[in-house]
Scaffold this active site. Structure first.
Site, PDB file in Angstrom:
ATOM      1  CG  ASN A  34      37.984  37.899  43.461  1.00  0.00           C
ATOM      2  OD1 ASN A  34      38.468  38.178  44.246  1.00  0.00           O
ATOM      3  ND2 ASN A  34      38.005  38.188  41.806  1.00  0.00           N
ATOM      4  CG  HIS A 114      35.299  47.623  41.098  1.00  0.00           C
ATOM      5  ND1 HIS A 114      34.514  47.707  40.579  1.00  0.00           N
ATOM      6  CD2 HIS A 114      36.111  47.159  41.858  1.00  0.00           C
ATOM      7  CE1 HIS A 114      35.676  46.864  39.468  1.00  0.00           C
ATOM      8  NE2 HIS A 114      36.297  46.485  40.260  1.00  0.00           N
ATOM      9  CD  GLU A 159      32.346  48.233  46.338  1.00  0.00           C
ATOM     10  OE1 GLU A 159      33.459  47.208  46.895  1.00  0.00           O
ATOM     11  OE2 GLU A 159      33.076  48.491  45.694  1.00  0.00           O
ATOM     12  CB  SER A 163      36.454  44.694  45.602  1.00  0.00           C
ATOM     13  OG  SER A 163      36.991  46.527  45.665  1.00  0.00           O
ATOM     14  CG  ASP A 189      29.940  46.072  43.347  1.00  0.00           C
ATOM     15  OD1 ASP A 189      29.439  44.981  43.477  1.00  0.00           O
ATOM     16  OD2 ASP A 189      30.097  46.916  42.025  1.00  0.00           O
ATOM     17  CG  HIS A 192      34.229  41.030  46.331  1.00  0.00           C
ATOM     18  ND1 HIS A 192      35.264  40.211  46.210  1.00  0.00           N
ATOM     19  CD2 HIS A 192      34.652  42.524  45.136  1.00  0.00           C
ATOM     20  CE1 HIS A 192      35.626  40.234  45.171  1.00  0.00           C
ATOM     21  NE2 HIS A 192      35.080  41.638  45.023  1.00  0.00           N
ATOM     22  CE  LYS A 223      33.977  40.694  41.726  1.00  0.00           C
ATOM     23  NZ  LYS A 223      35.391  40.798  40.502  1.00  0.00           N
TER      24      LYS A 223
HETATM   25  C1  LIG Z   1      33.757  44.841  43.943  1.00  0.00           C
HETATM   26  C2  LIG Z   1      33.149  44.781  42.728  1.00  0.00           C
HETATM   27  N1  LIG Z   1      32.438  45.219  41.364  1.00  0.00           N
HETATM   28  C3  LIG Z   1      32.785  45.125  40.354  1.00  0.00           C
HETATM   29  C4  LIG Z   1      33.305  44.472  39.722  1.00  0.00           C
HETATM   30  C5  LIG Z   1      33.601  43.999  38.743  1.00  0.00           C
HETATM   31  O1  LIG Z   1      33.040  42.333  38.009  1.00  0.00           O
HETATM   32  P1  LIG Z   1      33.457  41.890  36.797  1.00  0.00           P
HETATM   33  O2  LIG Z   1      35.023  40.946  36.894  1.00  0.00           O
HETATM   34  O3  LIG Z   1      32.654  40.727  36.681  1.00  0.00           O
HETATM   35  O4  LIG Z   1      33.719  43.001  35.767  1.00  0.00           O
HETATM   36  C6  LIG Z   1      34.726  44.042  40.010  1.00  0.00           C
HETATM   37  C7  LIG Z   1      35.458  43.094  40.370  1.00  0.00           C
HETATM   38  O5  LIG Z   1      36.709  43.221  40.349  1.00  0.00           O
HETATM   39  C8  LIG Z   1      34.136  44.016  41.743  1.00  0.00           C
HETATM   40  O6  LIG Z   1      34.967  43.694  42.724  1.00  0.00           O
END
Ligand SMILES: Cc1ncc(COP(=O)(O)O)c(C=O)c1O
Length: 377
Positions: A34, A114, A159, A163, A189, A192, A223
């Site tokens: 990422n 997620h 989101e 992801s 969220d 990405h 990321k």
């Molecule tokens: C959409 C989404 N939210 C949250 C996270 C979690 O973030 P972190 O890797 O900083 O714990 C991810 C990571 O995979 C993600 O893809």
């Protein structure tokens, strides 16, 4: 030694071809991380002189001037009243959602959000319903039918860039739907989208000018920002609430000073309009042209983000194609069921500012050839 029940569960994973394993894929060309802008590899000089640990929770010895300064910078960059740094995106989603949504409240969430959001929902005492992916009509039906109670708040969660699919949520439409509901709050969220979407990588909410329509944004730093950690953006009151009630913020050792330096350096690059952002978008456009040229349009999801998805149903099938790519020097990972629904197993290709068009072409040729050989096209 593992209890029989757990051994049986592991056996089921083996049997369905979906056993997860930790794999070192070094020296391959990166189509998997990422690290969209290559920031994780830019050295940050002062780092080594800093203490290695934060020594305590933010509420005890772990807090510092560096946190305060960085949170101000983050809030300013993202046009938010306040920002609060968390140890990871997982912690931020888990803690934010489980602490704000109360018993009697309702959470409406996109079915593809997620795992960290789902876990936050599960930990909360609120009722929850999922709406079909990016389906604004379905969300409206649920809001109208279940979101009218006078005592309840409704949290709508999605989101900005998905992801595992790489597509974007219709944030403007969701925001205007929410505006019509007095007790509805929007949580987005931006994991990405942070560093990727918007001229300076501000994220999709800000790119669309929706920062005042959103109750909370979650930005992550593991990321495109090339570091570790996350921030919740929102009102000053929300941050006060989280500092007092959010368990994943309170009951953990704070991020170490190095992590803050890395986040700080990444924001400095975004503020200066780092050249890698434009480069990444050139790679994404070039990749999309090559998908068409290689006859793979129907295999790939439409996506103008750094995440590109090639659907190859069946764990075995998708693993085979990923294996071919790795054998040829390309780090491309298969996403298996049950992480994604059965029949929708996929290659998840992450594009980066540093991927060459020649490598993109080669990757797509290998996929096309491998699918043809296995008579899957
Ligand atoms: C959409 C989404 N939210 C949250 C996270 C979690 O973030 P972190 O890797 O900083 O714990 C991810 C990571 O995979 C993600 O893809």
């Amino acid at each position: 030694m593992l209890p029989d029940k757990l051994l049986r569960k592991l056996g089921m994973r083996h049997f369905s071809g979906s056993m997860r394993e930790l794999k070192v894929n070094e020296n391959l060309i990166d189509f998997a991380s990422n690290d969209y802008l290559g920031f994780s590899k830019i050295p940050v000089l002062e780092e080594s002189a800093l203490p290695h640990g934060a020594t305590g929770s933010r509420l005890l010895s772990g807090h510092s001037k560096a946190f305060e300064t960085l949170e101000k910078r983050i809030a300013h960059f993202h046009k938010s009243e306040s920002a609060l740094i968390f140890n990871s995106g997982y912690d931020a989603n888990l803690g934010l959602i489980s602490s704000v949504a109360q018993r009697g409240d309702l959470i409406l969430y996109d079915e593809l959000v997620h795992a960290s959001i789902r876990d936050g929902i599960q930990l909360s005492m609120a009722r929850s319903l999922k709406f079909r992916h990016n389906d604004i009509d379905h969300l409206k039906i649920l809001l109208d039918k279940f979101g009218q109670g006078t005592e309840q708040e409704v949290y709508v969660i999605t989101e900005s860039v998905f992801s595992m699919d790489g597509d974007q949520a219709p944030l403007e439409k969701i925001a205007s739907l929410i505006q019509a509901h007095k007790n509805a709050y929007f949580i987005v969220d931006e994991a990405h989208a942070t560093g990727v979407i918007g001229e300076k990588g501000e994220g999709l909410v800000q790119h669309l000018g929706l920062e005042n329509e959103v109750f909370a944004r979650v930005m992550t730093y593991g990321k495109a920002m090339g570091g570790h950690g996350a921030a919740v953006l929102g009102s000053f009151d929300l941050m006060q609430y989280l500092i007092n009630y959010c368990r994943s913020f309170i009951y953990t050792t704070a991020l170490p000073p190095q992590a803050l330096t890395v986040i700080n350096a990444a924001y400095q690059r975004l503020e200066n309009g780092h050249v890698n952002i434009a480069q990444l978008h050139d790679v994404i456009q070039g990749f999309n042209r090559l998908v068409v040229q290689n006859g793979l349009r129907l295999r790939f999801r439409e996506s103008d983000t750094a995440i590109q998805i090639c659907i190859i149903p069946g764990n075995k099938n998708v693993r085979k194609v990923a294996g071919q790519l790795q054998h040829n020097g390309y780090d491309v990972r298969a996403i298996l069921s049950p992480t994604v629904p059965e029949g929708q197993e996929r290659l998840r290709l992450c594009l980066h500012s540093y991927n060459s068009i020649d490598d993109c072409e080669r990757v797509l040729q290998i996929i096309a050839k491998s699918l043809k050989k296995n008579e899957q096209v």
